[in-house]
Design a protein around this motif. Structure first.
Motif, PDB file in Angstrom:
ATOM      1  N   LEU A   1      -7.041  -4.002  11.193  1.00 55.10           N
ATOM      2  CA  LEU A   1      -6.070  -5.085  11.243  1.00 55.10           C
ATOM      3  C   LEU A   1      -5.202  -5.127   9.994  1.00 55.10           C
ATOM      4  N   LEU A   2      -5.809  -4.891   8.836  1.00 61.29           N
ATOM      5  CA  LEU A   2      -5.112  -4.980   7.559  1.00 61.29           C
ATOM      6  C   LEU A   2      -5.458  -3.776   6.702  1.00 61.29           C
ATOM      7  N   PRO A   3      -4.582  -3.432   5.761  1.00 64.21           N
ATOM      8  CA  PRO A   3      -4.922  -2.374   4.808  1.00 64.21           C
ATOM      9  C   PRO A   3      -6.126  -2.788   3.951  1.00 64.21           C
ATOM     10  N   LYS A   4      -7.097  -1.930   3.832  1.00 64.40           N
ATOM     11  CA  LYS A   4      -8.287  -2.250   3.062  1.00 64.40           C
ATOM     12  C   LYS A   4      -8.034  -2.164   1.555  1.00 64.40           C
ATOM     13  N   SER A   5      -7.064  -1.352   1.176  1.00 64.04           N
ATOM     14  CA  SER A   5      -6.821  -1.156  -0.252  1.00 64.04           C
ATOM     15  C   SER A   5      -5.637  -1.970  -0.775  1.00 64.04           C
ATOM     16  N   ALA A   6      -5.019  -2.759   0.080  1.00 64.41           N
ATOM     17  CA  ALA A   6      -3.792  -3.465  -0.334  1.00 64.41           C
ATOM     18  C   ALA A   6      -4.051  -4.437  -1.463  1.00 64.41           C
ATOM     19  N   SER A   7      -5.200  -5.122  -1.421  1.00 65.51           N
ATOM     20  CA  SER A   7      -5.473  -6.139  -2.440  1.00 65.51           C
ATOM     21  C   SER A   7      -5.627  -5.530  -3.821  1.00 65.51           C
ATOM     22  N   ALA A   8      -5.929  -4.221  -3.858  1.00 68.08           N
ATOM     23  CA  ALA A   8      -6.100  -3.556  -5.158  1.00 68.08           C
ATOM     24  C   ALA A   8      -4.841  -2.862  -5.637  1.00 68.08           C
ATOM     25  N   ALA A   9      -3.824  -2.821  -4.763  1.00 66.99           N
ATOM     26  CA  ALA A   9      -2.590  -2.121  -5.126  1.00 66.99           C
ATOM     27  C   ALA A   9      -1.836  -2.899  -6.186  1.00 66.99           C
ATOM     28  N   SER A  10      -1.196  -2.199  -7.077  1.00 68.32           N
ATOM     29  CA  SER A  10      -0.491  -2.869  -8.170  1.00 68.32           C
ATOM     30  C   SER A  10       0.807  -3.470  -7.713  1.00 68.32           C
ATOM     31  N   GLY A  11       1.449  -2.853  -6.702  1.00 72.33           N
ATOM     32  CA  GLY A  11       2.738  -3.342  -6.209  1.00 72.33           C
ATOM     33  C   GLY A  11       3.870  -3.036  -7.136  1.00 72.33           C
TER      34      GLY A  11
ATOM     35  N   GLU B   1       0.822  -1.200   0.000  1.00 77.35           N
ATOM     36  CA  GLU B   1       0.000   0.000   0.000  1.00 77.35           C
ATOM     37  C   GLU B   1       0.863   1.260   0.000  1.00 77.35           C
ATOM     38  N   ARG B   2       1.957   1.232   0.793  1.00 83.43           N
ATOM     39  CA  ARG B   2       2.835   2.400   0.900  1.00 83.43           C
ATOM     40  C   ARG B   2       3.502   2.695  -0.436  1.00 83.43           C
ATOM     41  N   ILE B   3       3.956   1.663  -1.126  1.00 78.38           N
ATOM     42  CA  ILE B   3       4.553   1.853  -2.451  1.00 78.38           C
ATOM     43  C   ILE B   3       3.523   2.397  -3.424  1.00 78.38           C
ATOM     44  N   GLY B   4       2.275   2.042  -3.201  1.00 78.58           N
ATOM     45  CA  GLY B   4       1.190   2.575  -4.019  1.00 78.58           C
ATOM     46  C   GLY B   4       0.791   3.992  -3.671  1.00 78.58           C
ATOM     47  N   GLY B   5       1.439   4.578  -2.641  1.00 75.51           N
ATOM     48  CA  GLY B   5       1.197   5.979  -2.325  1.00 75.51           C
ATOM     49  C   GLY B   5       0.305   6.237  -1.133  1.00 75.51           C
ATOM     50  N   LYS B   6      -0.127   5.193  -0.430  1.00 75.26           N
ATOM     51  CA  LYS B   6      -1.014   5.386   0.713  1.00 75.26           C
ATOM     52  C   LYS B   6      -0.320   4.962   2.003  1.00 75.26           C
ATOM     53  N   THR B   7      -0.724   5.591   3.088  1.00 68.70           N
ATOM     54  CA  THR B   7      -0.153   5.313   4.405  1.00 68.70           C
ATOM     55  C   THR B   7      -1.256   4.858   5.346  1.00 68.70           C
ATOM     56  N   GLY B   8      -0.917   3.905   6.234  1.00 67.72           N
ATOM     57  CA  GLY B   8      -1.902   3.450   7.209  1.00 67.72           C
ATOM     58  C   GLY B   8      -1.230   2.895   8.450  1.00 67.72           C
ATOM     59  N   HIS B   9      -2.027   2.691   9.485  1.00 69.79           N
ATOM     60  CA  HIS B   9      -1.520   2.190  10.760  1.00 69.79           C
ATOM     61  C   HIS B   9      -2.412   1.034  11.200  1.00 69.79           C
ATOM     62  N   TYR B  10      -1.792  -0.141  11.350  1.00 69.47           N
ATOM     63  CA  TYR B  10      -2.556  -1.377  11.468  1.00 69.47           C
ATOM     64  C   TYR B  10      -2.148  -2.199  12.688  1.00 69.47           C
ATOM     65  N   GLY B  11      -3.050  -3.091  13.085  1.00 71.68           N
ATOM     66  CA  GLY B  11      -2.781  -3.963  14.215  1.00 71.68           C
ATOM     67  C   GLY B  11      -3.908  -3.930  15.214  1.00 71.68           C
ATOM     68  N   ILE B  12      -3.549  -4.121  16.486  1.00 75.98           N
ATOM     69  CA  ILE B  12      -4.559  -4.229  17.544  1.00 75.98           C
ATOM     70  C   ILE B  12      -4.348  -3.219  18.664  1.00 75.98           C
ATOM     71  N   GLY B  13      -3.299  -2.410  18.563  1.00 75.00           N
ATOM     72  CA  GLY B  13      -2.963  -1.479  19.636  1.00 75.00           C
ATOM     73  C   GLY B  13      -3.497  -0.078  19.407  1.00 75.00           C
TER      74      GLY B  13
END
Length: 317
Positions: free
Chosen positions: A306-316, A288-300
Motif C-alpha cells: 500500500l505504501l513505500p516501506k522506506s519512505a519514512s527514512a528517506a531524506s527528501g 522515495e523516488r527522489i531518494g533513488g528507489k522505485t516502487g509500485h503501490y496501491g491495491i491493484g
C-alpha cells in the motif's frame, strides 16, 4: 352427417373442460404455491436489506479510512520535500475523479513542503492519431533555438511535442532557470487546444506526478494509450526519472508503466490515487523516488504494498 352445430358444441365442451381443469388445478395448488412464492419474496427482501447494510458499512469504513489517511498525512509527510518544485501532469480521461485526485495530491505535496509549480492537462486532442502531423509542425515551429536540436528527430508529432513540453517545464536539478521562450511554447499548445494550463508555471519542476484518468476507449484507444506512455517516458527522461504515475486504478497508464520493464524500474506508480490513502502514497512514492528507489503501490495488479516501506527514512533532499 356431422354438421357445423356439432363442431361448435364440441369445441365449446373442450374449452369448458380446460377452463374447469385450470380452475380446479389452481385452487388445489394455490395454497402451497402461494406460500412458496411468499417465502421466496421474503428471502429476497431480507437479502436486499443485508446488501444495503453491507454497502452502507463499506462506505462508512471507506470514509473512516480516508479520514484516517488525511489525519496522519502531516506526520508521514511533514518536511519530506522541502525546496522541491513539483509539476502535476493530468492525462485527460472520461472520469472526473482525475480532478479529485489532482487536488488531493497537490494538498499532500504542500503538506510535505513542496511547491506545486502548476498543472498541465494533456487533452484528448493531443493523443489523437489525427493530430500527429499538426503536432510535429507545432513543435518544430515553436521550439526555442536552444532546445530544437535536442528534440527527437523521428517524425512523430506526439513524441516530439511531449519532449518539447518536458524540456520547458522541468529540469533535472532544483533551482534551474526557466528556458527562454517557455511561455510562447505553452501558449502555442494551449491555443491549439492540445493542453490546458493552471498555475504560474514560472519555475521549472525538478519532479513530476502524472495523474492518469481512465484508459482511452474507441477505435484508436491503443494509439492514445501509447501516446500517454510516451509522454511519461519523455518527462521521465528530462527529469532523470524523478517521477510518479498516479492512476485512479491499475488499468490504463499505470498498467502500461508496470508492464514496461524499461520504465517500471525508474518510474514509480500508485493505482488508487482517487483516495486519500493513494494520495499520501503518491507523495511518499515521490520522496522515495527522489531518494533513488522505485516502487509500485496501491491495491491493484502489480502493486507490491500500500505504501513505500522506506519512505519514512528517506531524506527528501
Amino acid at each position: 352427417m356431422i354438421n357445423f352445430r356439432y363442431h361448435v358444441v364440441s369445441l365449446a365442451a373442450v374449452f369448458l373442460a380446460l377452463a374447469i381443469g385450470l380452475v380446479v388445478g389452481t385452487a388445489a395448488a394455490n395454497g402451497p404455491l402461494a406460500d412458496t412464492l411468499n417465502d421466496q419474496v421474503n428471502k429476497i427482501t431480507d437479502e436486499k436489506e443485508q446488501l444495503r447494510d453491507d454497502l452502507d458499512q463499506s462506505r462508512s469504513e471507506l470514509k473512516k479510512n480516508s479520514d484516517f489517511a488525511t489525519e496522519v498525512a502531516p506526520m508521514l509527510l511533514n518536511s519530506k520535500l522541502p525546496g522541491h518544485n513539483v509539476l502535476l501532469v493530468k492525462i485527460e480521461g472520461s472520469d472526473k475523479d482525475v480532478d479529485t485526485a489532482a487536488t488531493g495530491i497537490a494538498t499532500m505535496l504542500q503538506t510535505a513542503g513542496a511547491k506545486v509549480t502548476g498543472t498541465v492537462t494533456i487533452k484528448e486532442r493531443f493523443t489523437a492519431a489525427a493530430s500527429e502531423d499538426t503536432l510535429l509542425d507545432l513543435a518544430e515551429s515553436s521550439a526555442p533555438p536552444g532546445i530544437s536540436g535536442a528534440l527527437p528527430n523521428n517524425g512523430k508529432g506526439q513524441e516530439t511535442s511531449a519532449a518539447l513540453l518536458a524540456a520547458v517545464l522541468v529540469a533535472d536539478k532544483p533551482g534551474a532557470p526557466q528556458v527562454d521562450g517557455t511561455r510562447a511554447v505553452l501558449s502555442a499548445y494551449e491555443s491549439g487546444g492540445y493542453i490546458d494550463l493552471a498555475g504560474d508555471l514560472k519555475t521549472p519542476a525538478d519532479a513530476v506526478i502524472v495523474i492518469a484518468g481512465a484508459p482511452a476507449s474507441g477505435k484508436d484507444a491503443k494509439e492514445r494509450n501509447a501516446v500517454a506512455l510516451t509522454t511519461v517516458s519523455r518527462f521521465a527522461l528530462a527529469l532523470s526519472n524523478d517521477m510518479v504515475v498516479a492512476g485512479l486504478s491499475a488499468n490504463g497508464l499505470v498498467s502500461s508503466v508496470r508492464a514496461d520493464a524499461s520504465i517500471a524500474k525508474s518510474v514509480s506508480t500508485v493505482d488508487n490515487a482517487v483516495t486519500a490513502n493513494g494520495q499520501v502514497a503518491a507523495v511518499l512514492a515521490l520522496v522515495e523516488r527522489i531518494g533513488g528507489k522505485t516502487g509500485h503501490y496501491g491495491i491493484g495488479s502489480g502493486a507490491t504494498s500500500l505504501l513505500p516501506k522506506s519512505a519514512s527514512a528517506a531524506s527528501g533532499s
